[in-house]
Design a protein around this motif. Structure first.
Motif, mmCIF file in Angstrom:
data_model
loop_
_atom_site.group_PDB
_atom_site.id
_atom_site.type_symbol
_atom_site.label_atom_id
_atom_site.label_comp_id
_atom_site.label_asym_id
_atom_site.label_seq_id
_atom_site.Cartn_x
_atom_site.Cartn_y
_atom_site.Cartn_z
ATOM 1 N N PHE A 271 -5.736 8.256 1.340
ATOM 2 C CA PHE A 271 -6.050 6.863 1.400
ATOM 3 C C PHE A 271 -4.932 6.062 0.943
ATOM 4 O O PHE A 271 -4.065 6.702 0.233
ATOM 5 N N GLY A 272 -5.187 4.789 0.759
ATOM 6 C CA GLY A 272 -4.138 3.743 0.511
ATOM 7 C C GLY A 272 -4.500 2.938 -0.585
ATOM 8 O O GLY A 272 -5.563 2.456 -0.422
ATOM 9 N N VAL A 273 -3.576 2.527 -1.436
ATOM 10 C CA VAL A 273 -3.813 1.534 -2.328
ATOM 11 C C VAL A 273 -2.460 0.952 -2.904
ATOM 12 O O VAL A 273 -1.622 1.747 -2.986
ATOM 13 N N PRO A 274 -2.493 -0.247 -3.335
ATOM 14 C CA PRO A 274 -1.232 -0.823 -3.797
ATOM 15 C C PRO A 274 -1.110 -0.161 -5.169
ATOM 16 O O PRO A 274 -2.043 -0.085 -5.978
ATOM 17 N N VAL A 275 0.009 -0.099 -5.790
ATOM 18 C CA VAL A 275 0.442 -0.002 -7.171
ATOM 19 C C VAL A 275 -0.155 -1.016 -7.931
ATOM 20 O O VAL A 275 -0.721 -0.611 -8.879
ATOM 21 N N PHE A 276 -0.034 -2.276 -7.672
ATOM 22 C CA PHE A 276 -0.537 -3.446 -8.514
ATOM 23 C C PHE A 276 -1.351 -4.083 -7.355
ATOM 24 O O PHE A 276 -0.789 -4.359 -6.564
ATOM 25 N N THR A 277 -2.171 -5.003 -8.138
ATOM 26 C CA THR A 277 -2.988 -5.993 -7.326
ATOM 27 C C THR A 277 -3.358 -6.951 -8.356
ATOM 28 O O THR A 277 -3.891 -6.831 -9.256
ATOM 29 N N GLU A 278 -3.112 -8.405 -7.874
ATOM 30 C CA GLU A 278 -3.573 -9.451 -8.700
ATOM 31 C C GLU A 278 -4.966 -9.943 -8.505
ATOM 32 O O GLU A 278 -5.249 -9.957 -7.047
ATOM 33 N N PHE B 2 0.897 -1.127 0.013
ATOM 34 C CA PHE B 2 -0.148 0.014 0.044
ATOM 35 C C PHE B 2 1.017 1.461 -0.082
ATOM 36 O O PHE B 2 1.649 1.464 0.700
ATOM 37 N N TYR B 3 0.408 2.322 -0.895
ATOM 38 C CA TYR B 3 1.138 3.673 -1.045
ATOM 39 C C TYR B 3 0.068 4.536 -0.729
ATOM 40 O O TYR B 3 -1.056 4.470 -1.192
ATOM 41 N N LEU B 4 0.185 5.727 0.155
ATOM 42 C CA LEU B 4 -0.815 6.610 0.448
ATOM 43 C C LEU B 4 -0.864 7.717 -0.461
ATOM 44 O O LEU B 4 0.283 8.144 -0.884
ATOM 45 N N TRP B 5 -2.035 8.099 -0.952
ATOM 46 C CA TRP B 5 -2.359 9.366 -1.940
ATOM 47 C C TRP B 5 -2.783 10.186 -0.989
ATOM 48 O O TRP B 5 -3.796 10.148 -0.259
ATOM 49 N N ASP B 6 -2.392 11.753 -1.472
ATOM 50 C CA ASP B 6 -3.351 12.704 -1.223
ATOM 51 C C ASP B 6 -4.385 13.126 -1.867
ATOM 52 O O ASP B 6 -4.233 12.670 -3.321
ATOM 53 N N ARG B 7 -5.534 13.444 -1.424
ATOM 54 C CA ARG B 7 -6.598 13.633 -2.186
ATOM 55 C C ARG B 7 -6.666 14.936 -2.715
ATOM 56 O O ARG B 7 -7.649 15.402 -3.510
ATOM 57 N N LYS B 8 -5.829 15.690 -2.287
ATOM 58 C CA LYS B 8 -5.468 17.074 -3.003
ATOM 59 C C LYS B 8 -6.754 17.837 -2.518
ATOM 60 O O LYS B 8 -7.077 18.745 -3.474
ATOM 61 N N GLY B 9 -7.406 17.832 -1.434
ATOM 62 C CA GLY B 9 -8.508 18.297 -1.109
ATOM 63 C C GLY B 9 -9.740 18.277 -1.717
ATOM 64 O O GLY B 9 -10.874 18.675 -1.228
#
Length: 398
Positions: free
Chosen positions: A252-259, A235-242
């Protein structure tokens, strides 16, 4: 401590536990942290730029196609149809393209979802269309793809029609959406199943586009460095940029790749990951990227540079890409003076589209944080913020 208004932050361990939780409902088989070597990708959407010749993705409108498109635009204008009035169901009556062009768009959709994941429709006559008519053409062609298609909002204002132009915003501000600047956009996916970009005006210099098979990127990263490939499953955390949906945290968090079901699905945008690192602290619930993660991201972006298809969108080109199996980027550009068409600056019209048919890709539960819903058959994706009513503005500042 970063200063911002936000929901109560969670610790990094609480955040990862929440992100990796398997929902109780019935879901497809997902392996977010599976060993990279377990995945084999031999699908048509796994390609290298060196083998992606133009005939595999280029669809040139014939003079007969253009006449059919002209007629559909005129018909919609005479019916006083707004963009939002034209959906997959009403398209036949409000934007009638005729059988031949409609079948061409249906084949394009099939190739986007089940084939290469990339298409370039050429010869839309934007040089003699007003911006409003060009928007009608792009929208109507998209809705004519059939098979389950719906536009979703692209920003906190609810824009269903996006305008990719330099609006003078600061690209160095981590809260800025880079598409509103002339700066280079890194490799990324947009938050919709399919993205459409219609070029109205080129830049004087730069603004070149690149598209790459994200599946091929993963395969090549795995071949070179298996540990880096495994890091991209984290998982890598992303800024929603407001642009924060109701009840959500500002990141929020999401993997770059998911099988998932034998497909390697991707969500990636380094600018959003880096913005989270700059705008939030570990105390906010955003742990620092490790050297291993940074190296993995750097390697993936470098591999994308090597494997990409490069193209420069000309006026009248409609680029369509499937977000779950491709990444795209844009180089920095310089605007010029007024052209003979009367359009001053580089200007692209953008569509974010949800595929609602049975052939839509299964998505991992982690995508819920960005897509709102991941179930096949649902209108998923887009950015939905409190108080925003989706609409299609005909100007960049609409």
């Amino acid at each position: 401590m970063a200063q911002h208004s936000m929901a109560r932050p969670c610790s990094s361990s609480r955040w990862i536990r929440r992100c990796t939780h398997t929902h109780a409902r019935s879901t497809p088989v997902v392996r977010c942290r599976a060993a990279a070597k377990q995945v084999e990708n031999t699908h048509p959407w796994s390609w290298r730029g060196s083998e992606m010749h133009a005939e595999r993705y280029l669809h040139e409108l014939t003079p007969e196609d253009v006449r059919a498109l002209d007629g559909a635009v005129r018909h919609a204008r005479m019916a006083d149809a707004k963009l939002v009035d034209i959906d997959e169901t009403s398209c036949v009556s409000l934007f009638p393209l005729g059988d031949e062009l409609s079948m061409k768009m249906t084949r394009i959709r099939e190739d986007l979802v089940n084939g290469t994941g990339i298409a370039l429709v050429r010869n839309i006559p934007v040089d003699r269309y007003s911006d409003a008519d060009a928007a009608l053409a792009a929208w109507g062609l998209a809705m004519s793809m059939g098979g389950g298609i719906s536009a979703v909002p692209q920003n906190s204002k609810g824009h269903l029609l996006g305008h990719v132009r330099d609006l003078g915003t600061d690209p160095n501000d981590p809260a800025t959406r880079i598409y509103t600047t002339s700066a280079a956009q890194p490799w990324h996916t947009d938050s919709a199943d399919i993205v459409g970009l219609l070029c109205l005006q080129q830049a004087v210099e730069g603004g070149h586009s690149g598209v790459v098979s994200s599946t091929a990127v993963f395969d090549e990263v795995r071949r070179r460095d298996e540990d880096a490939a495994n890091a991209l499953l984290e998982f890598y955390l992303w800024d929603r940029k407001g642009e924060v949906p109701d009840g959500k945290a500002p990141f929020f968090g999401v993997p770059v790749f998911t099988e998932i079901n034998g497909r390697m699905v991707s969500m990636h945008d380094r600018s959003f990951i880096d913005a989270a690192q700059r705008r939030f602290t570990t105390e906010d619930g955003v742990p620092r990227l490790t050297d291993r993660q940074i190296a993995a991201l750097d390697l993936a972006d470098a591999v994308a540079d090597e494997l990409q298809v490069k193209m420069t969108l000309a006026p009248g080109d409609l680029q369509l890409i499937h977000s779950h199996c491709t990444w795209h980027m844009r180089t920095e550009y310089v605007d010029g003076e007024r052209r003979t068409s009367g359009r001053r600056r580089r200007h692209l019209l953008r569509l974010w589209l949800a595929t609602t048919g049975d052939d839509a890709w299964s998505l991992p539960d982690a995508f819920v944080e960005r897509y709102g819903d991941v179930d096949v058959g649902k209108v998923r994706g887009g950015i939905r913020c409190p108080g925003a009513t989706p609409y299609a503005p005909l100007t960049p500042h609409g």
